[in-house]
Design an enzyme around this catalytic site. Structure first.
Site: not given
Ligand code: UDP
Length: 339
Positions: A77, A154, A11-12, A37, A150
């Site tokens: 991540l 988390k 991913g980023f 990703g 989201y």
């Protein structure tokens, strides 16, 4: 030699993290399903002798257990991220963001392995305090407003991780990432900077949501991943939640103006309502600035790059990617009306 597992490593943020970990001499194993990703994110390190890429879903628990058992430390991540993606698929968001975290905690609880858990500033929700520090309340909106799943997923990860820390002494560090930007971030899932830059490169207009007076702080990804590795080497960070990012505040209108100035001065900037972009039920966070005192006390954090540096860096990356993007529907950078 330390063997690091990076979930979401294609991913980023994960790909930049993998690069830094390789530079420190670690062996790096990436687990990524290449959903958001992209294998191209690893172009610069693909042939590195200490890099191993495993294509797989983080919810494949047999695979996850094997990779965790072979690693000395884990950087978790992998997650469903981005406002658009979260609104589009709440079920996947919950299943990707919670189950695998719980499994990783279970697999390494009771061992001496270290875990970095990527959380998010989104967990502060609508708390209007400025700046936000780690002890502040998490103020989430109602469950019919899809955005909050989201933050909720988390926050649950954080509770679980802290529970394992208290119960088993697990060496976990929880990083609450504020807005992170840099090369390889894509605009497809809502992220503002690559969207603005691509819009400007295509002659505009740059579409600012609402009045543009909402405030964010954008940190360069290279500063952030360096910080993550330093935190993993900092014993005092264990068992703590730590804000990670920049505290250089900017309104989204100012960001649009900065992008216009750097890309094409005079490119039109328009405003679009949240309802037109994301549907009636959407609500945004107006103000999000971190208090970085804890981070500074732990590792003496000093970011190297300003938002202007980053805009120029992302601009170069977007220009390089342009020929590859030809033929792709440009409407993905325009409004995304939902109902
Ligand atoms: N935003 C915008 N235009 C876009 C995409 C985003 O004005 O094309 C705004 C968005 O409403 C928010 C801010 O930019 O206020 C940051 O959005 P992003 O999704 O990047 O991050 P987050 O909302 O999670 O901070």
């Amino acid at each position: 030699m330390i063997r690091s597992l990076v979930t979401g490593g294609a991913g980023f943020i994960g790909s930049h993290l993998a690069e830094v970990l390789l530079l420190t001499g670690r062996d790096v194993v990436i687990l990524d399903d290449l959903s958001t990703g992209n294998i191209r994110n690893l172009d610069d390190i693909r042939d590195h002798s200490r890099l191993h890429v495993v294509e797989g879903d983080v919810r494949n628990y047999c695979l996850l257990e094997k990779l965790v058992s072979e690693a000395d430390e884990v950087y978790h991540l992998a997650a469903a991220v981005g406002v658009k993606l979260v609104l589009d698929d709440p079920i996947r968001t919950a299943s990707v963001n919670v189950g695998p975290t719980e499994a990783i905690l279970r697999f390494i609880g009771g061992t001496s392995k270290k875990l970095f858990l990527a959380s998010t500033s989104e967990v502060y929700g609508k708390n209007p305090k400025t700046p936000l520090s780690e002890e502040d309340d998490l103020l989430l909106g109602p469950s019919h407003r899809g955005r909050w799943i989201y933050a909720c997923s988390k926050a649950l990860d954080e509770y679980l991780a802290l529970g394992y820390f208290r119960k088993t002494g697990l060496s976990v560090i929880i990083g609450r990432l504020f807005n992170v930007v840099g090369p390889r971030q894509v605009g497809d899932y809502g992220m503002v900077l690559p969207r603005f830059i691509n819009q400007a490169l295509h002659g505009g207009p740059i579409t600012v949501h609402d009045d543009g007076q909402q405030v964010r702080c954008f940190a360069n990804v290279t500063d952030v991943v360096r910080t993550i590795v330093e935190l993993m080497d900092c014993p005092e960070a264990v068992g703590k939640v730590v804000n990670l990012g920049s505290d250089e505040a900017i309104t989204i209108r100012q960001l649009a103006e900065l992008v216009a100035e750097c890309v094409t001065p005079g490119v039109p900037i328009t405003h679009i309502s949240y309802a037109d972009e994301y549907g009636q039920d959407f609500e945004d966070v107006r103000h999000r600035v971190p208090d970085l005192t804890r981070l500074r006390n732990l590792i003496g954090y000093r970011p190297a790059k300003t938002i202007r540096d980053t805009v120029l860096e992302v601009l170069e990356a977007c220009k390089r990617a342009l020929p590859m993007a030809r033929g792709v529907d440009d409407s993905r950078y325009g409004p995304h009306k939902r109902n």
